[in-house]
Write an enzyme that holds these catalytic residues in place. Structure first.
Site, mmCIF file in Angstrom:
data_model
loop_
_atom_site.group_PDB
_atom_site.id
_atom_site.type_symbol
_atom_site.label_atom_id
_atom_site.label_comp_id
_atom_site.label_asym_id
_atom_site.label_seq_id
_atom_site.Cartn_x
_atom_site.Cartn_y
_atom_site.Cartn_z
ATOM 1 N N GLU A 144 0.851 -1.197 0.000
ATOM 2 C CA GLU A 144 0.000 0.000 0.000
ATOM 3 C C GLU A 144 0.887 1.248 0.000
ATOM 4 O O GLU A 144 2.021 1.222 0.496
ATOM 5 C CB GLU A 144 -0.917 -0.089 1.234
ATOM 6 N N ASP A 145 0.371 2.320 -0.584
ATOM 7 C CA ASP A 145 1.177 3.545 -0.639
ATOM 8 C C ASP A 145 1.369 4.188 0.726
ATOM 9 O O ASP A 145 2.475 4.530 1.116
ATOM 10 C CB ASP A 145 0.566 4.556 -1.641
ATOM 11 N N ASP B 282 -2.617 5.669 6.786
ATOM 12 C CA ASP B 282 -3.031 6.957 7.354
ATOM 13 C C ASP B 282 -3.942 6.668 8.557
ATOM 14 O O ASP B 282 -3.463 6.345 9.627
ATOM 15 C CB ASP B 282 -3.717 7.745 6.242
ATOM 16 N N PHE C 271 -0.174 16.371 4.092
ATOM 17 C CA PHE C 271 -0.729 15.734 2.900
ATOM 18 C C PHE C 271 0.356 15.640 1.836
ATOM 19 O O PHE C 271 0.912 16.643 1.414
ATOM 20 C CB PHE C 271 -1.938 16.499 2.362
ATOM 21 N N ARG D 78 0.549 11.883 -9.287
ATOM 22 C CA ARG D 78 1.025 10.512 -9.058
ATOM 23 C C ARG D 78 2.372 10.277 -9.721
ATOM 24 O O ARG D 78 3.167 9.467 -9.284
ATOM 25 C CB ARG D 78 0.033 9.493 -9.637
#
Ligand code: IMP
Ligand code: MG
Length: 198
Positions: A111-112, A115, A164, A177
């Site tokens: 997963e990136d 959070d 963010f 991206r």
């Protein structure tokens, strides 16, 4: 010429958006190789099945997969979270399932970013029901300050502050991206004419 040689501290944004580089591509590449070696050391003889979460994890998965020696296969899954903004709202829906069964496989979910943890909590529940031999989690980024669900990753590229970020697969409204590294996105607040964190 001198300008070209000077190290840039930001990526090009739009007139209303700025991206300050947090982790340059070279550091990401080095770290992913370390993670790949660590994963292979933990499972020296097993075929490994990587499961990437679309779309944010594509670059992380592709570098990780090429860094792991021996037998590796991979698959992708896609989820969306209900809510009005880009951040997770807590409710997760599966929008594209895996192509192949994970039963009996050594699965590494890729997963990136971790959070709130709601996305991975949901996915891990889904995967556990499918009886993999082992289930591990690799995330490029971990933002522990925002955690709501009790989820932890076995392999973490970088722990980052509560900001963010975009780039290296991560987006803001589907943009950024393709940035080679990870940067902090700040938006210009129109009334004040200043940049502030998203
Ligand atoms: P979680 O469910 O809150 O852990 O969020 C996971 C998902 O939210 C990630 O896969 C990203 O798609 C998105 N996300 C969370 N933080 C960021 C960020 O800083 N930038 C871009 N996307 C983010
Ligand atoms: Mg994502």
């Amino acid at each position: 010429m001198a300008d070209k040689r000077r190290k840039s501290r930001s990526y090009d944004g739009t007139p209303d958006e700025k991206v300050r580089i947090l982790i340059p591509r070279s550091r990401i590449q080095r770290r992913i190789i370390e993670l790949a070696k660590q994963i292979r050391q933990d499972f020296p003889k097993e075929p490994l099945h990587l499961v990437g979460v679309l779309k944010g994890a594509v670059f992380f998965l592709s570098d990780l997969a090429r860094g792991i020696t021996g037998e590796v296969s991979f698959d992708f899954i896609a989820v969306s979270s209900y809510g009005k903004n880009a951040r997770s709202s807590g409710q997760v829906k599966l929008t594209k399932d895996l192509d192949a069964s994970i039963e009996g496989k050594t699965v590494i979910v890729v997963e990136d970013i971790l959070d709130t943890g709601m996305t991975l909590q949901y996915l891990l529940r889904v995967f556990e029901q499918r009886k993999p031999k082992r289930l591990r989690v690799a995330v490029l980024l971990d933002k522990p300050d925002r955690r709501i669900a009790a989820v932890r990753a076995d392999y973490v590229g970088f722990t980052i502050p509560n900001e963010f970020v975009v780039g290296f697969g991560l987006d803001y409204a589907e943009r950024y991206r393709n940035l080679p590294g990870v940067g902090v996105l700040t938006l210009k607040t129109r009334d004040k004419g200043e940049f502030s964190d998203k």
